[in-house]
Motif scaffolding. Structure first.
Motif, PDB file in Angstrom:
ATOM      1  N   HIS A   1       4.123   5.851  -3.330  1.00 45.76           N
ATOM      2  CA  HIS A   1       4.224   5.698  -1.877  1.00 45.76           C
ATOM      3  C   HIS A   1       2.996   4.950  -1.377  1.00 45.76           C
ATOM      4  CE1 HIS A   1       7.540   8.564  -1.890  1.00 45.76           C
ATOM      5  NE2 HIS A   1       6.785   9.391  -2.595  1.00 45.76           N
ATOM      6  N   THR A   2       3.092   4.315  -0.221  1.00 41.67           N
ATOM      7  CA  THR A   2       1.975   3.513   0.280  1.00 41.67           C
ATOM      8  C   THR A   2       1.155   4.216   1.359  1.00 41.67           C
ATOM      9  OG1 THR A   2       3.422   2.454   1.900  1.00 41.67           O
ATOM     10  CG2 THR A   2       3.146   1.339  -0.221  1.00 41.67           C
ATOM     11  N   THR A   3       1.574   5.423   1.739  1.00 40.25           N
ATOM     12  CA  THR A   3       0.831   6.147   2.779  1.00 40.25           C
ATOM     13  C   THR A   3       0.471   7.559   2.319  1.00 40.25           C
ATOM     14  OG1 THR A   3       2.916   6.789   3.833  1.00 40.25           O
ATOM     15  CG2 THR A   3       1.798   4.823   4.705  1.00 40.25           C
TER      16      THR A   3
ATOM     17  N   HIS B   1      -1.339  -3.828  11.333  1.00 41.63           N
ATOM     18  CA  HIS B   1      -0.076  -3.272  10.825  1.00 41.63           C
ATOM     19  C   HIS B   1       0.571  -2.304  11.819  1.00 41.63           C
ATOM     20  CE1 HIS B   1       2.771  -1.863   7.744  1.00 41.63           C
ATOM     21  NE2 HIS B   1       2.449  -0.621   8.066  1.00 41.63           N
TER      22      HIS B   1
ATOM     23  N   HIS C   1      -1.890   3.958   5.667  1.00 41.43           N
ATOM     24  CA  HIS C   1      -2.005   3.029   4.538  1.00 41.43           C
ATOM     25  C   HIS C   1      -3.469   2.903   4.104  1.00 41.43           C
ATOM     26  CE1 HIS C   1       2.116   1.340   4.575  1.00 41.43           C
ATOM     27  NE2 HIS C   1       2.051   1.405   5.898  1.00 41.43           N
TER      28      HIS C   1
ATOM     29  N   THR D   1      -5.361   3.980   0.504  1.00 44.11           N
ATOM     30  CA  THR D   1      -6.100   3.098  -0.404  1.00 44.11           C
ATOM     31  C   THR D   1      -7.435   3.714  -0.809  1.00 44.11           C
ATOM     32  OG1 THR D   1      -7.254   1.839   1.311  1.00 44.11           O
ATOM     33  CG2 THR D   1      -5.080   1.028   0.630  1.00 44.11           C
TER      34      THR D   1
ATOM     35  N   GLU E   1      -3.772   6.041  -5.919  1.00 50.13           N
ATOM     36  CA  GLU E   1      -2.366   6.388  -6.119  1.00 50.13           C
ATOM     37  C   GLU E   1      -2.104   7.160  -7.391  1.00 50.13           C
ATOM     38  OE1 GLU E   1      -3.657   3.343  -6.551  1.00 50.13           O
ATOM     39  OE2 GLU E   1      -3.318   3.442  -8.695  1.00 50.13           O
TER      40      GLU E   1
END
Ligand code: ZN
Length: 134
Positions: free
Chosen positions: A39-41, A73, A83, A87, A91
């Motif tokens: 997932h990105t968040t 964004h 997001h 980072t 992850e």
């Protein structure tokens, strides 16, 4: 294999150690286990699951990446902070397996950190047998 995790707040820390340990148990004597967040968040960390520390981590994320900073964004889906926080967290984590168990330190737990909950997430757990070393 996958683990399903439910977060209950926008920023929430969920201990997934026992879920990961259940997958590792009986799979092998020695090796490594990775926990990957597709997932990105959201992210995953290894640290102490202590209530005040978890609160400190959430507060630190808010200080490092404030919610409303007018990020580019945000014009897409208003979650740029999530997001950016993800980072910082990373992850995936890798944990050694010894004698069929996660070789975590005494105070270490595997903590899933959702930065854009509440929602249900899936984590990927991979075990690799046969490492050489300690
Ligand atoms: Zn987004």
């Amino acid at each position: 294999m996958a683990i399903e995790v439910r977060s209950n707040d926008r920023v929430d820390i969920v201990d997934v150690t026992s879920d990961v340990a259940d997958i590792v148990a009986g799979e092998m004597q020695r090796g490594i286990c990775t926990v990957y967040v597709p997932h990105t968040t959201a992210g995953v960390i290894v640290n102490e699951r202590e209530e005040r520390l978890c609160s400190d981590i959430k507060n630190a994320l808010e200080r490092l990446v404030p919610r409303d900073e007018g990020y580019g964004h945000d014009s897409i889906d208003d979650n740029a902070d999530a997001h950016l926080r993800a980072t910082l967290l990373g992850e995936s984590v890798t944990i050694p397996v010894r004698s069929g168990e996660l070789a975590l330190g005494t105070w270490q737990s595997i903590l899933f950190v959702d930065c854009d909950g509440p929602r249900t997430r899936r984590l990927q757990v991979t075990v690799v047998e046969g490492c050489v070393g300690e």
